[in-house]
Write a protein that holds these residues in place. Structure first.
Motif, PDB file in Angstrom:
ATOM      1  N   GLY A   1       0.628  -1.444   0.102  1.00  0.00           N
ATOM      2  CA  GLY A   1      -0.107  -0.104   0.097  1.00  0.00           C
ATOM      3  C   GLY A   1       1.066   1.287   0.073  1.00  0.00           C
ATOM      4  O   GLY A   1       2.203   1.200  -0.007  1.00  0.00           O
ATOM      5  N   PHE A   2       0.576   2.518  -0.242  1.00  0.00           N
ATOM      6  CA  PHE A   2       0.866   3.447   0.099  1.00  0.00           C
ATOM      7  C   PHE A   2       1.470   3.584   1.328  1.00  0.00           C
ATOM      8  O   PHE A   2       2.812   4.155   1.400  1.00  0.00           O
ATOM      9  N   TYR A   3       0.156   3.678   1.900  1.00  0.00           N
ATOM     10  CA  TYR A   3       0.277   3.845   4.231  1.00  0.00           C
ATOM     11  C   TYR A   3       1.864   3.159   4.019  1.00  0.00           C
ATOM     12  O   TYR A   3       2.915   3.877   4.721  1.00  0.00           O
ATOM     13  N   ALA A   4       1.652   1.677   3.928  1.00  0.00           N
ATOM     14  CA  ALA A   4       2.586   1.014   4.926  1.00  0.00           C
ATOM     15  C   ALA A   4       3.098   1.131   5.449  1.00  0.00           C
ATOM     16  O   ALA A   4       4.297   0.329   6.667  1.00  0.00           O
ATOM     17  N   ASN A   5       1.755   1.586   6.693  1.00  0.00           N
ATOM     18  CA  ASN A   5       2.279   1.123   8.205  1.00  0.00           C
ATOM     19  C   ASN A   5       2.337  -0.069   8.546  1.00  0.00           C
ATOM     20  O   ASN A   5       1.727  -0.787   7.885  1.00  0.00           O
ATOM     21  N   VAL A   6       3.421  -0.566   9.667  1.00  0.00           N
ATOM     22  CA  VAL A   6       3.761  -2.289  10.060  1.00  0.00           C
ATOM     23  C   VAL A   6       2.308  -1.574  11.529  1.00  0.00           C
ATOM     24  O   VAL A   6       1.669  -1.469  11.645  1.00  0.00           O
TER      25      VAL A   6
ATOM     26  N   GLY B   1      -9.885   8.216  12.000  1.00  0.00           N
ATOM     27  CA  GLY B   1     -10.439   7.790  10.743  1.00  0.00           C
ATOM     28  C   GLY B   1     -10.778   7.399   9.931  1.00  0.00           C
ATOM     29  O   GLY B   1     -11.081   7.454   8.804  1.00  0.00           O
ATOM     30  N   MET B   2      -9.095   7.021   9.458  1.00  0.00           N
ATOM     31  CA  MET B   2      -8.893   5.830   8.610  1.00  0.00           C
ATOM     32  C   MET B   2      -9.303   4.873   8.592  1.00  0.00           C
ATOM     33  O   MET B   2      -8.986   3.979   9.746  1.00  0.00           O
ATOM     34  N   ASP B   3      -9.873   3.527   7.593  1.00  0.00           N
ATOM     35  CA  ASP B   3      -9.927   2.122   7.856  1.00  0.00           C
ATOM     36  C   ASP B   3      -8.124   2.072   7.376  1.00  0.00           C
ATOM     37  O   ASP B   3      -8.611   1.828   5.770  1.00  0.00           O
ATOM     38  N   LEU B   4      -7.537   1.117   8.418  1.00  0.00           N
ATOM     39  CA  LEU B   4      -6.456   1.235   7.814  1.00  0.00           C
ATOM     40  C   LEU B   4      -6.295  -0.206   7.364  1.00  0.00           C
ATOM     41  O   LEU B   4      -5.368  -1.102   6.569  1.00  0.00           O
ATOM     42  N   THR B   5      -7.305  -0.591   7.302  1.00  0.00           N
ATOM     43  CA  THR B   5      -7.110  -2.359   7.023  1.00  0.00           C
ATOM     44  C   THR B   5      -7.882  -2.064   5.571  1.00  0.00           C
ATOM     45  O   THR B   5      -6.978  -3.303   4.215  1.00  0.00           O
ATOM     46  N   GLU B   6      -7.897  -0.953   4.841  1.00  0.00           N
ATOM     47  CA  GLU B   6      -8.672  -0.949   3.516  1.00  0.00           C
ATOM     48  C   GLU B   6      -7.017  -0.019   2.487  1.00  0.00           C
ATOM     49  O   GLU B   6      -7.019  -0.335   1.531  1.00  0.00           O
ATOM     50  N   GLN B   7      -7.050   1.421   3.469  1.00  0.00           N
ATOM     51  CA  GLN B   7      -5.803   2.135   3.423  1.00  0.00           C
ATOM     52  C   GLN B   7      -4.934   1.985   4.044  1.00  0.00           C
ATOM     53  O   GLN B   7      -4.102   1.952   4.954  1.00  0.00           O
ATOM     54  N   TYR B   8      -4.449   0.890   3.593  1.00  0.00           N
ATOM     55  CA  TYR B   8      -2.914  -0.523   4.258  1.00  0.00           C
ATOM     56  C   TYR B   8      -1.885   0.201   3.506  1.00  0.00           C
ATOM     57  O   TYR B   8      -1.345   1.421   2.502  1.00  0.00           O
TER      58      TYR B   8
END
Lengths: 314, 221
Positions: free
Chosen positions: A261-266, A307-314
């Motif tokens: 993903g663009f965010y690629a948060n651990v 407010g972000m869904d981190l499973t969608e915006q991973y």
């Protein structure tokens, strides 16, 4: 001012293990013997024993995790422009020329500017940041970086109101990088951050590690380090930083958007489609340890993703 | 006398192959003793044993078509030992994953492989290879007859699973061929050639071509 929990802990010069001691530490420890070990540690780091929980002792990060050996940090890493082999990249990158070097900062900024390496090294106060590094492949390290927060550089060029993202580009030098012309990768390597991520104090431009200039394989002479994201976000050997209005294309996200993903948060709760991200192997340790949400930096950076869904915006 | 001479150097080849098959293990043991397995020893050992398993499996599958095309029937003899070594290295590969890396923590292993085709494909291939290994004895082969032959054709399924497992193990995107695909693509190419050589039209023509281009050699014996 109250100290924010995520700030790197200022380390006074007397707390830092001198390099010659550090580099001969194993020999030194052997000579000291097991009995002397406790006394040695107590004698060397009185500050560490008295420090408040959560602060970094010399030789460890804020969670108390020990630093990864210098040899491992510099001998095991990914720099695909040279090779996809993590353990031969140090040899292949040795002749990479990093002086002279300049970083162009342009795009939606008031003062576009090209910084020479000297201006980067002397124009910004270099500080130490001990960060955990979690690779998307499932291994991790603890690395003492020297560098400075990226926001200090961005404040000099002053992003305009339209700037929403920051795009980074790596050097691509076919003559010096064996894999530069590979058809298997759309080089040059590119990465990107949202402007608020880039402005976060945890986000640094690193110029050294273990009080040494960055070795070529680690991204000399200047690289990004974003400790709460997978390692591939921390782009190496940067030549260009552009402020842009839209989310910029990034290398791994271009290759396989469903996997990187663009965010690629651990995030141990969001698996890579082909392998789990729940655990990791800390280099130098046996067995596995649990991967921490946001690589353990959630308290500091969680507000960026409200407010972000981190499973969608991973 | 003539026969014995031929068998002699074939025996040497057999010794050479068996010795070669143990070399990777010897290399790993020596590297481990010298503390020379790199900064991520588990990864080193898993990659090494995985590659060895792929190589021995492909070599094993190459025996029959090579024997047919080049008219060297004795090459078929190496099919079984090479396949057994493939099973051995696949077993070591899985052991490194399950025992060394994951400490045989079954719930953790299960959570790693559930819904992850990448590991499940490899596991399925391993199961096939192990079943073929334990049923590889001549007595079983004779007793089961045709059934044994059909069972052991599963080796082709195992090979496909192994190559898929290999392709899925690297970072990248297979469909656009962007990523670290060099080694797994070479393996896939070899398997493709092996499969093509099993197509009668192809191997018959190749056999003819080989028969024509290689003039009858004077009998060295």
């Amino acid at each position: 001012m109250e100290q924010k929990p995520y700030r790197s802990i200022p380390i006074s010069p007397e707390e830092i293990t001198p390099k010659h001691l550090y580099q001969t530490r194993r020999q030194f420890l052997k000579q000291m013997g097991i009995v002397g070990l406790g006394a040695f540690l107590a004698g060397c780091a009185p500050g560490a024993l008295e420090s408040t929980p959560g602060t970094a002792a010399p030789g460890s990060d804020a969670l108390g995790d020990a630093l990864t050996d210098y040899d491992a940090v510099t001998g095991y890493c990914n720099f695909y422009e040279f090779t996809t082999n993590k353990e031969t990249v140090d040899d292949l990158a040795q002749d990479f020329i990093t002086q002279p070097w300049s970083v162009t900062v342009d795009g939606l900024v008031e003062n576009p500017r090209t910084f020479s390496l000297d201006e980067i090294l002397s124009g910004f106060e270099q500080e130490e940041r001990i960060y955990r590094m979690r690779c998307v492949e499932g291994w991790s390290m603890v690395i003492p970086w020297q560098g400075f927060p990226l926001h200090k550089l961005l404040e000099e060029v002053q992003p305009t109101d339209e700037a929403r993202f920051v795009a980074f580009t790596s050097a691509l030098v076919p003559g010096q990088m064996e894999n530069a012309n590979s058809d298997l990768f759309p080089f040059p390597y590119r990465e990107g951050l949202r402007l608020d991520e880039a402005m976060h104090d945890l986000t640094i431009l690193a110029t050294g590690l273990y009080d040494e200039p960055l070795p070529p394989q680690n991204g000399a002479p200047v690289r990004l380090v974003v400790p709460w994201k997978y390692g591939f976000k921390s782009i190496k050997s940067i030549v260009r930083i552009s402020l842009v209005p839209d989310q910029p294309p990034t290398l791994w996200n271009t290759i396989a958007p469903q996997e990187y993903g663009f965010y690629a948060n651990v995030n141990p709760n969001v698996d890579h489609p082909r392998w789990s991200q729940a655990t990791e192997r800390r280099i130098g340790e046996t067995g596995r340890r649990e991967t921490l949400f946001m690589n353990g930096y959630a308290e500091a950076v969680g507000s960026l993703y409200e407010g972000m869904d981190l499973t969608e915006q991973y | 006398m003539v026969k014995r001479g031929k068998a002699g150097w074939q025996k040497w080849l057999q010794v050479f192959i068996h010795a070669g098959a143990w070399l990777p293990i010897a290399y790993l043991v020596i590297s481990a003793l010298l503390n020379n397995l790199g900064f991520n020893p588990v990864e080193t050992v898993m990659r090494f044993t995985g590659r060895a398993a792929v190589i021995f499996l492909l070599l094993s599958l190459t025996c029959t078509p090579a024997a047919q095309v080049f008219k060297l029937p004795w090459v078929k003899k190496f099919r079984k030992p090479l396949g057994l070594y493939a099973a051995l290295y696949a077993g070591l590969h899985f052991a490194a994953f399950a025992i060394w890396d994951y400490g045989f923590n079954l719930p953790l292993i299960w959570s790693e492989i559930a819904n992850k085709p990448f590991i499940l494909l490899g596991l399925a291939a391993l199961v096939i290879l192990l079943v073929l290994a334990v049923t590889s004895f001549k007595t079983i082969q004779r007793k089961w007859g045709k059934g044994w032959v059909w069972l052991h054709r599963l080796v082709y399924a195992a090979a496909l699973l192994v190559i898929a497992h290999y392709l899925l193990a690297v970072k990248g995107d297979l469909f656009s061929l962007q990523g670290a695909y060099t080694a797994p693509l070479i393996a896939a190419g070899v398997l493709l050639v092996v499969f093509l050589l099993r197509i009668p039209v192809i191997y018959r023509n190749l056999k003819k071509w080989w028969g024509r281009s290689s003039k009858p050699e004077p009998d060295l014996d």
